[in-house]
Write an enzyme that holds these catalytic residues in place. Structure first.
Site, PDB file in Angstrom:
ATOM      1  N   CYS A 182       0.800  -1.214   0.000  1.00 53.08           N
ATOM      2  CA  CYS A 182       0.000   0.000   0.000  1.00 53.08           C
ATOM      3  C   CYS A 182       0.838   1.273   0.000  1.00 53.08           C
ATOM      4  O   CYS A 182       0.514   2.239  -0.698  1.00 53.08           O
ATOM      5  CB  CYS A 182      -0.953  -0.009   1.184  1.00 53.08           C
ATOM      6  SG  CYS A 182      -0.103  -0.197   2.756  1.00 53.08           S
ATOM      7  N   ASP A 232      -7.900   5.133  -3.158  1.00 51.48           N
ATOM      8  CA  ASP A 232      -7.019   4.068  -2.671  1.00 51.48           C
ATOM      9  C   ASP A 232      -6.460   3.288  -3.855  1.00 51.48           C
ATOM     10  O   ASP A 232      -7.110   2.397  -4.392  1.00 51.48           O
ATOM     11  CB  ASP A 232      -7.790   3.136  -1.736  1.00 51.48           C
ATOM     12  CG  ASP A 232      -6.863   2.177  -1.028  1.00 51.48           C
ATOM     13  OD1 ASP A 232      -5.664   2.130  -1.378  1.00 51.48           O
ATOM     14  OD2 ASP A 232      -7.327   1.473  -0.114  1.00 51.48           O
ATOM     15  N   HIS A 290      -2.413   0.599   6.899  1.00 52.32           N
ATOM     16  CA  HIS A 290      -2.645   0.839   5.481  1.00 52.32           C
ATOM     17  C   HIS A 290      -2.255   2.266   5.146  1.00 52.32           C
ATOM     18  O   HIS A 290      -2.137   3.110   6.040  1.00 52.32           O
ATOM     19  CB  HIS A 290      -4.142   0.588   5.184  1.00 52.32           C
ATOM     20  CG  HIS A 290      -4.466   0.543   3.727  1.00 52.32           C
ATOM     21  ND1 HIS A 290      -3.851  -0.312   2.860  1.00 52.32           N
ATOM     22  CD2 HIS A 290      -5.366   1.246   2.984  1.00 52.32           C
ATOM     23  CE1 HIS A 290      -4.348  -0.134   1.639  1.00 52.32           C
ATOM     24  NE2 HIS A 290      -5.270   0.817   1.681  1.00 52.32           N
TER      25      HIS A 290
END
Lengths: 326, 698
Positions: free
Chosen positions: B430, B490, B474
């Protein structure tokens, strides 16, 4: 100051409890309990923990502290219960020679299903004696009492106590059972033993030289040896009777207090004690003349004790007068 | 072994036994602290224990006083030299361990043994102060038990009570004390502040860092430790909306993202000028409807100050926390103890910061001489796109089709980390995706920033809460879209959409091995793990987090309408009295003695009858002596009494012969039951006896 407080407390407990008689069960009313020094330390520790836990708002530390506090309360209950309903069945003293140690023996009975541990008995200024009592058992506990001088040691009260199980509390009770410990004079002196006296009242020898003659039965008197009691007659329903024997005539000596001239009273008593001890050890009979009183010639442990007790109490009023049990 | 057949303990064995127990309790205390004290302190404790045991077993000579004194001074000096103070939790604990070790060398008297046990108990409390989590609770209980058992032996080493019985006794005592402990814990009034400063914890705890350098990490070793738990009023949000917002990173040097460099001190980010998000400051933009969630979060301790909340916060928690303009909740102090707070969030909302325009400049920052290929790519894509929204879409398309792969074991990257990632490795997690995405956005002139936090959470059906682990950490991006405000994007979700729904477990390197995967799939293991975590959550909330506020709530539940702290004292006193009454009736009472046999019962009955008419038996009188004394006191009763008492004596002490004895016993019982003892005394007979006889005749 401290001894004054102690005296006042002793007087208060005596007034509160009264004189005791054996057998005696330890009721709640007469059991006292206070934290020991270790218990006070534990309390301080718990207080420190509490402050730390509250200051840091730490829940787990507070929980542990509360647990230890509750534990101390449980310890208090358990300590108290360790003495509760314990029975003191009998108490007696065995005499000693001056300079030795006398023995006070106390019989404890645990009639409950609960085992008792670490029951201590002491009187002021002695080392406590300790015992454990399994469920439904009796134990005799012997306490050594130093006996420095001839005479009587008065024991006004005993303390029965315990710090079991955790040593954080001491539960105790005072037992007010006036007892006296006889202290015989120290056997000392180098004068020769008086010679044999003549046969007493013309009794003829009928048996062997070493055997005693049957003289008859007399009622039981306090202090008589259980071995001399006529148990068979007692079992038949007769009162307690004591068998008496007379010493065979030839080996008989009479020790006379007044015949010992030239030394002071204590030295005379010590010399008499020396003679009694030696003569008894040789298995000979002896009599004692003391202040007009006359103990006829005999031998054996009872006579031995009686004569030595007479020496021990020479010039001392009996402390038992007035507080004879029952 | 029952106490009665226990051998008498020899004094030396007793000494050794007491010493061993004390040493065990002390070492137990040291063990609880073993990672908080230096190694040499632990070694000292072990050596001194061995030494004292050797001395007690007569293998070594008793150390001299001067030696012990010198040792104590040397150890104290070592502690002072190491910590530069003797104060504070760690220095104090180390000192306590050192002094306890020296004391153990002379623990041959009762007093010294108690001191060692006191040290052991203090070490226990010190351990509680530094660690409160549930797995340690049984250890603390065991240590308390060990200390209390050692106390039994230390107090009476020569007792016939053996060690196992001592441990049993101490354990039962603690169990009896437990209800009182719980009640006292519930009602003990807490301090409102603290008397002295809280301890500084130097421990590096896990948690979100305020920097992100994806290129520097080649193996993301994720820990499954819980980060926080969250209870919702109503159902939890769906997995794809579980974005928990942590620190927002604005500054990029080409390799590391960080919150703000020192020259960029923003007054609104400083603790002195908090901005409260008022409802007016938040618009829930074009979204169809607000999806509001009200929830409670219990944060696990970490060394950070971030308070996590579901994106986007509508109503921030109250307390020692403020919200910055980029919607980060920053606590006033590092989270050293578990804290609980309540917040309201709108997962469909977007923060429209009214002041954002002034600050947008910093979210366009890029290092001028780094990642030049990426900057070029960003500019090109923007020029091809018709709008900012289309630009975002095309960059996401680039990620989807560019052959990128999600992995937790990416290769290391150099200083131009974004270039190397986008055009070389194409593998990352991420952080790589967020970092690259924001770089492209900024290159295209769209304000963007990296948001770190947590994504997801396991629903625990037992405790009915979401558990968010450290491994759920994250990073994602936010872009400023004109008219819409800060919008979450995202990029990881584009590459690995399952990351949103299935959680991190799928990607953990260890999970690749078949047995472990199988383990995770087994339902009962899962439910056991959930039950354990629910227990942890309960512990954290109800025990560790129990404070004055919860206490007052408890009083309210007990029916007190306006509870106050005074009533806590009363409740505590009531609990104490109640416990004393219950425990006292149980502990203060002796076990019931066994019931006397038939003969004894009949004899007691006879004695009671005689006592009622004024002829009680003296305690030391046997049956025959009693008959004599009755003959003296009540000659009228003597004949019957003598027969009965004699037959008792015969039954009790005479020869036994089975059946005949049994029938005689029955006769005796009957005779006792039938005998009506006349209550009149001899003196009363003269006056009243004739009269009653006359009335009987009449």
């Amino acid at each position: 100051m401290r001894s004054l407080v102690r005296r006042k407390m002793a007087a208060w407990t005596l007034k509160r409890q009264g004189l005791d008689r054996f057998p005696l069960a330890l009721a709640r009313r007469r059991l006292y309990i206070l934290p020991t020094r270790a218990g006070l330390g534990f309390g301080l520790l718990a207080l420190g923990m509490l402050i730390a836990a509250l200051n840091y708002a730490n829940s787990v530390a507070l929980l542990v502290t509360c647990l230890l506090g509750g534990f101390a309360l449980v310890a208090m209950y358990r300590c108290h219960r360790n003495l509760l309903a314990l029975e003191l069945t009998a108490c007696s003293t065995s005499p000693a020679f001056a300079g030795q140690r006398g023995i006070l023996s106390l019989t404890l009975a645990n009639r409950s299903a609960l085992a008792r541990y670490g029951v201590e008995v002491d009187i002021p200024e002695t080392q406590p004696a300790t015992t454990d009592l399994p469920p439904r058992s009796m134990r005799r506990i012997e306490l050594e009492i130093p006996a420095p001088r001839r005479g009587l040691i008065r024991i006004d009260r005993l303390r029965v106590s315990t710090t079991h199980p955790f040593g954080l509390f001491r539960a105790w009770t005072w037992v007010h059972a006036p007892l006296a410990l006889t202290v015989f004079p120290r056997p000392r002196g180098a004068r020769p033993v008086p010679p044999y006296a003549g046969p007493e009242r013309g009794h003829a020898r009928t048996k062997g030289a070493d055997e005693d003659e049957w003289r008859g039965l007399r009622p039981f008197d306090e202090g008589d040896s259980p071995r001399q009691i006529d148990w068979k007659a007692y079992a038949r329903g007769a009162p307690l009777l004591v068998k008496e024997y007379t010493a065979s005539g030839s080996q008989r000596r009479i020790f006379d207090f007044d015949a010992l001239a030239g030394i002071d009273t204590e030295a005379r008593l010590e010399q008499l004690a020396r003679w009694i001890v030696d003569t008894e050890a040789r298995g000979e009979s002896y009599g004692l003349v003391l202040l007009g009183a006359r103990l006829p010639a005999q031998r054996g442990p009872e006579h031995y004790r009686r004569t030595l007790t007479a020496l021990a109490l020479y010039g001392i009023a009996s402390p038992r007068a007035g507080v004879t049990p029952r | 072994m029952s106490p009665s057949d226990a051998l008498p303990v020899r004094p030396r064995d007793a000494q050794l036994r007491a010493l061993l127990w004390c040493a065990a309790a002390f070492l137990g205390g040291v063990l609880l602290q073993v990672d908080h004290i230096p190694l040499w302190a632990t070694m000292t404790a072990c050596v001194c224990t061995g030494w004292s045991i050797a001395v007690c077993a007569r293998r070594m000579r008793v150390p001299r006083r001067s030696l012990k004194g010198a040792l104590a001074l040397a150890l104290a000096a070592a502690v002072a030299a190491m910590f530069h103070t003797l104060n504070g939790l760690e220095a104090g604990t180390t000192l306590l361990v050192a002094m306890g070790s020296v004391k153990l060398l002379e623990a041959y008297r009762r007093r010294d043994r108690y001191i060692v046990l006191g040290v052991a108990l203090f070490l226990l409390i010190a351990a509680c102060l530094s660690r409160q989590s549930l797995p340690f609770a049984p250890l603390y209980a065991a240590q308390a038990w060990l200390c209390c058992s050692a106390m039994v032996v230390a107090a009476h080493p020569e007792s016939s009570l053996d060690s196992r019985a001592a441990a049993w006794l101490a354990g039962r005592s603690l169990l009896v004390a437990l209800p009182l402990a719980v009640l006292a814990f519930l009602f003990f009034p807490r301090l409102s502040g603290s008397l002295w400063a809280l301890p500084e914890t130097g421990a590096a705890a896990t948690g979100l860092s305020d920097t992100l350098a994806p290129g520097g990490i080649s193996d993301l070793s994720e820990s499954a430790d819980p980060a926080f738990r969250s209870w919702f009023d109503g159902p939890p949000p769906p997995p794809a909306e579980r974005y928990w917002r942590g620190p927002v990173l604005h500054y990029f040097d080409g390799y590391t993202w960080s919150r703000t460099p020192s020259e960029w001190v923003d007054p609104t980010l400083a603790a002195s000028a908090p901005i409260r998000a008022t409802p007016a400051g938040v618009t829930t933009a074009a979204a169809p409807a607000a999806r509001l969630y009200r929830y409670r979060v219990t944060l696990e301790p970490s060394s950070n100050r971030w308070w996590l909340a579901l994106d986007t916060v509508v109503s921030p928690p109250s307390g020692a926390v403020h919200m910055t303009s980029d919607r980060v909740l920053i606590g006033a102090r590092p989270v050293t103890e578990p804290i609980t707070y309540t917040a309201v969030s709108d997962t469909a909302g977007r923060g429209l910061d009214p002041l954002a325009a002034r600050r947008l400049g910093r979210d366009l920052q890029l290092p001028p001489d780094r990642n030049l290929r990426s900057v070029g790519l960003g500019r090109r894509l923007r020029s091809e796109a018709s709008s900012d929204t289309a630009f975002v879409r095309s960059v996401l398309e680039f990620f989807r089709t560019g052959g990128f792969r999600y992995t937790l074991t990416p290769p290391r990257l150099g200083t131009d980390s974004v270039d190397e990632f986008l055009f070389g490795a194409r593998r990352g997690f991420c952080g790589h995706f967020a970092s690259a995405f924001v770089t492209l956005m900024r290159a295209g002139g769209v304000p963007a920033r990296v948001v770190t936090g947590y994504l997801g959470g396991d629903w625990n059906p037992i405790g009915r809460y979401l558990l968010i682990r450290q491994s759920d950490a994250h990073a994602w991006a936010e872009v400023w879209l004109q008219g819409e405000g800060w919008t979450r994007v995202d990029p990881t979700a584009v590459v690995a959409p399952e990351r949103l729904t299935r959680g991190i477990q799928e990607f953990l390197p260890g999970a690749a091995s078949a047995p472990e995967r199988l383990l995770l799939q087994m339902r009962w293991i899962t439910s056991m793990r959930q039950a354990w975590d629910a227990a942890n959550a309960w512990w954290t909330n109800e025990v560790i987090g129990f404070d004055t506020r919860t206490q007052l709530g408890l009083l309210r539940r007990l029916g007190i309408t306006a509870p106050s702290s005074d009533q806590l004292g009363w409740a505590l006193a009531l609990c104490l009295i109640g416990w004393l009454a219950v425990a006292g009736s149980q502990l203060g009472r002796l076990p019931r003695p066994p019931r006397p046999d038939r003969l004894a019962r009949a004899y007691q009955r006879l004695c009671r009858k005689l006592a009622r008419v004024g002829a009680p038996r003296a305690l030391d009188e046997g049956p025959l002596a009693y008959a004599d004394s009755i003959a003296r006191r009540r000659p009228d009763l003597a004949p019957t009494a003598r027969v009965l008492l004699a037959s008792y004596a015969q039954l009790r002490f005479g020869p036994q012969s089975g059946g005949a004895t049994a029938s005689r016993l029955a006769d005796f019982e009957r005779a006792v039951a039938r005998w009506r003892v006349s209550p009149r005394t001899r003196s009363a007979r003269g006056s009243r006896g004739t009269r009653s006889a006359a009335s009987a005749r009449g």
